[in-house]
Design a protein around this motif. Structure first.
Motif, mmCIF file in Angstrom:
data_model
loop_
_atom_site.group_PDB
_atom_site.id
_atom_site.type_symbol
_atom_site.label_atom_id
_atom_site.label_comp_id
_atom_site.label_asym_id
_atom_site.label_seq_id
_atom_site.Cartn_x
_atom_site.Cartn_y
_atom_site.Cartn_z
ATOM 1 N N SER A 102 0.850 -1.116 -0.124
ATOM 2 C CA SER A 102 0.033 0.009 0.081
ATOM 3 C C SER A 102 0.810 1.296 -0.066
ATOM 4 O O SER A 102 1.895 1.386 0.737
ATOM 5 N N PRO A 103 0.346 2.469 -0.723
ATOM 6 C CA PRO A 103 1.265 3.653 -0.742
ATOM 7 C C PRO A 103 1.795 4.118 0.522
ATOM 8 O O PRO A 103 2.971 4.506 0.588
ATOM 9 N N MET A 104 0.798 4.069 1.571
ATOM 10 C CA MET A 104 0.871 4.632 2.984
ATOM 11 C C MET A 104 2.251 3.970 3.543
ATOM 12 O O MET A 104 3.173 4.691 4.025
ATOM 13 N N VAL A 105 2.210 2.741 3.714
ATOM 14 C CA VAL A 105 3.112 1.789 4.145
ATOM 15 C C VAL A 105 4.544 2.071 3.594
ATOM 16 O O VAL A 105 5.542 1.991 4.034
ATOM 17 N N LYS A 106 4.523 1.881 2.191
ATOM 18 C CA LYS A 106 5.613 1.917 1.349
ATOM 19 C C LYS A 106 6.405 3.421 1.795
ATOM 20 O O LYS A 106 7.629 3.329 1.759
ATOM 21 N N ALA A 107 5.625 4.489 1.895
ATOM 22 C CA ALA A 107 6.310 5.931 2.272
ATOM 23 C C ALA A 107 6.681 5.797 3.667
ATOM 24 O O ALA A 107 7.659 6.220 3.927
ATOM 25 N N ALA A 108 6.031 5.183 4.628
ATOM 26 C CA ALA A 108 6.415 4.978 5.977
ATOM 27 C C ALA A 108 7.972 4.352 5.855
ATOM 28 O O ALA A 108 8.893 4.607 6.667
ATOM 29 N N PHE A 109 8.034 3.182 4.956
ATOM 30 C CA PHE A 109 9.342 2.367 5.071
ATOM 31 C C PHE A 109 10.648 3.256 4.528
ATOM 32 O O PHE A 109 11.700 3.168 4.886
ATOM 33 N N GLU A 110 9.973 4.155 3.545
ATOM 34 C CA GLU A 110 10.850 5.128 2.919
ATOM 35 C C GLU A 110 11.519 5.886 3.851
ATOM 36 O O GLU A 110 12.791 6.546 3.793
ATOM 37 N N ALA A 111 10.614 6.447 4.679
ATOM 38 C CA ALA A 111 11.142 7.620 5.866
ATOM 39 C C ALA A 111 11.846 6.839 6.892
ATOM 40 O O ALA A 111 12.863 7.417 7.559
ATOM 41 N N PHE A 112 11.465 5.585 7.210
ATOM 42 C CA PHE A 112 11.969 4.763 8.315
ATOM 43 C C PHE A 112 12.714 3.346 7.784
ATOM 44 O O PHE A 112 11.933 2.434 8.022
ATOM 45 N N PRO A 113 13.983 3.450 7.076
ATOM 46 C CA PRO A 113 14.187 2.118 6.366
ATOM 47 C C PRO A 113 14.447 0.965 7.482
ATOM 48 O O PRO A 113 14.287 -0.111 7.178
ATOM 49 N N ASP A 114 14.650 1.255 8.701
ATOM 50 C CA ASP A 114 14.973 0.288 9.576
ATOM 51 C C ASP A 114 13.447 -0.334 10.285
ATOM 52 O O ASP A 114 13.495 -1.084 11.401
ATOM 53 N N ALA A 115 12.502 0.230 10.111
ATOM 54 C CA ALA A 115 11.079 -0.165 10.509
ATOM 55 C C ALA A 115 10.796 -1.556 10.080
ATOM 56 O O ALA A 115 10.980 -1.946 9.050
#
Length: 547
Positions: A523-536
């Motif tokens: 999903s676009p929201m989760v992808k954006a979150a992982f891009e902002a926080f790569p170690d999440a």
């Protein structure tokens, strides 16, 4: 008694040259009396004879030969013939190696009589040690005394010890030009690969039953006896491709009777079941007549027939019917009545039924051979077939259910109620519904096993075909069928298959969970979150209603 020379005929020849008419000799059993003295008398091994003949003509002889095959097909006899072929000098003393040794020169005669100094035979079963092989290694250095080649024939070579084989390797690979090694064995898999690679190997074939019958007919004529064709066919079948075994049985049959060899005489001698009784018993099994089956078994037992022999006769009958159904060549040991009976049964029985009977008979034979009470085991095994004969074919039953030709079997039992009181009086609609039904009936362990450990091949109540993901024995299948019968009131057939199957319900649930998780990760929201926080990491999620 006085022995006269025996004509070569179509089969095997003498074990030793004929004695002069005035010389009294002891009786020799047929297996020795009719051993081959030339390659033309060696039956059933044409390919090997042709290869050897070409090798001799082209002077391409190997230094070591390995002859392998079942008992009694001519391994040792062939080794002696090769020794004669290599050392024959012809009647005029000027001949060379030949595929057709004359049998008259001194080397041929001496080898036939087992007294040639340069042809050494050793039984590896009684000379297994390295010291025995060391004697050969020492002796090969010296040239032949009177023959062209010094020949070592080692019978049952697989019996040599590991050290003995190792000691022989170097000499076997590079023997002096005047030495030939001839090995014979019934268990070639026990011969080290290092030895096999240094030998030219010949696999001697089993002799076909038709060829054995022809040979035995000739031997009977040479012996001045009489026999019927069915008796010779029975002996050939019992010989299982071995000339020696067959001649031993024939020798016994000639001594057993006074008015010629008959089929009944051979059956009595070998302890074979009466074929007419076997056919009658097979028909009773198909009819499901339990009382008649028990009476026939008891009758044969009183006559002294071994229960295991009775089962072997039934297996032969089943096999004969299948061969008749597929149009296979007729067994020469069958009478016209048997052929007619097999053809009738073949026309009325399907392959599925015949294969089930074969499996049940095979299982019954094993039980009879291992049971402490064979006759009781035989009766129980045959009664199992009687009851199976009355059951419908699972495949045909499934087709009828699918086509609506018959109504579904008994309905499932309601919780705590009697069979037939289930929801709407019908079977569970599909395999997941069946598992849910078992769970509701309190059969939790079985429901979990079917949910987690099997893939569905076919669900057509009351037939269930599954593909186990873990080994599952016949006892477990019977347990599943018994539980389903107890809970639904219907007689279930539960079988396994190695064919294509659906994933287990557990695998499907895991796949659905993985797909759902992947949809969240995509999903676009989760992808954006992982891009902002790569170690999440995604540890848990909750889908919004409606998704």
């Amino acid at each position: 008694m006085t022995e006269t020379p025996v004509d070569e005929g179509p089969g095997l020849g003498l074990d030793a040259p004929s004695q002069p008419a005035a010389v009294e000799t002891e009786y020799r059993v047929l297996a020795r009396k009719y051993r081959p003295q030339s390659f033309t008398q060696l039956i059933g091994q044409d390919a090997m004879v042709q290869t050897l003949g070409n090798a001799i003509k082209r002077d391409r002889l190997a230094h070591a030969f390995l002859l392998t095959g079942v008992r009694g097909v001519g391994k040792t006899s062939t080794a002696r013939l090769i020794a004669k072929a290599l050392n024959c000098i012809g009647p005029d003393g000027e001949g060379g190696p030949t595929i057709s040794p004359c049998g008259e020169c001194e080397p041929c005669v001496a080898i036939s009589e087992g007294r040639h100094i340069d042809v050494v035979e050793m039984d590896a079963a009684s000379h297994t040690g390295v010291d025995d092989v060391r004697e050969i290694i020492e002796a090969v250095r010296y040239s032949a005394v009177s023959a062209r080649f010094k020949v070592y024939i080692i019978d049952e070579v697989h019996m040599l010890s590991k050290n003995a084989f190792n000691a022989l390797l170097k000499t076997l690979e590079e023997p002096p030009p005047h030495v030939k090694f001839l090995f014979a064995t019934t268990e070639v898999n026990k011969v080290p690969v290092t030895v096999l690679s240094r030998c030219q190997r010949f696999d001697l074939r089993r002799i076909p039953a038709e060829r054995l019958v022809e040979h035995f007919r000739w031997v009977v004529g040479e012996e001045g006896a009489e026999s019927d064709e069915e008796a010779l066919a029975l002996i050939a079948r019992a010989a299982e491709g071995s000339v020696r075994d067959g001649l031993s049985i024939l020798d016994q049959a000639i001594a057993h009777g006074t008015g010629g060899i008959t089929a009944q005489q051979v059956r009595d001698m070998l302890g074979l079941s009466d074929r007419g009784a076997v056919r009658r018993l097979f028909g009773q099994l198909l009819e499901g007549d339990a009382q008649a089956v028990l009476a026939t078994v008891q009758e044969q037992h009183d006559l002294g027939t071994d229960p295991a022999a009775l089962f072997r006769g039934l297996l032969e009958t089943c096999h004969g019917i299948v061969r008749s159904k597929v149009g296979g060549a007729a067994d020469p040991a069958l009478s016209s009545e048997e052929r007619a009976a097999y053809a009738d049964w073949a026309a009325g029985l399907g392959f599925g039924a015949l294969h089930r009977i074969w499996q049940l008979l095979l299982k019954g034979l094993h039980e009879v051979e291992t049971a402490p009470m064979p006759i009781e085991a035989a009766e129980m095994a045959l009664l199992r077939i009687v009851h199976a004969a009355g059951m419908p074919d699972p495949g045909e039953l499934a087709k009828k259910l699918e086509n609506g030709e018959i109504a579904a079997a008994s309905a499932p039992a309601a919780p705590g109620g009697a069979p037939g009181a289930g929801p709407e009086g019908a079977m569970p609609a599909d395999f997941p519904a069946l598992i849910a039904f078992l769970e509701a009936q309190g059969a939790h362990m079985m429901a979990v096993r079917l949910h987690d450990q099997v893939g569905l091949v076919r669900y057509a109540p009351p037939a269930l075909v599954i593909k186990p993901l873990q080994p599952m024995g016949e006892d477990e299948l019977r347990e599943i069928a018994a539980l389903l019968k107890d809970k639904t009131g219907a007689h279930w057939t539960v079988e396994t298959s190695d064919g294509p199957a659906e994933p287990s319900l557990l695998e499907r649930e895991k796949a659905a969970i993985d797909a759902e998780r992947q949809s969240v990760l995509d999903s676009p929201m989760v992808k954006a979150a992982f891009e902002a926080f790569p170690d999440a990491e995604l540890t848990d999620y909750k889908l919004a209603q409606g998704r």
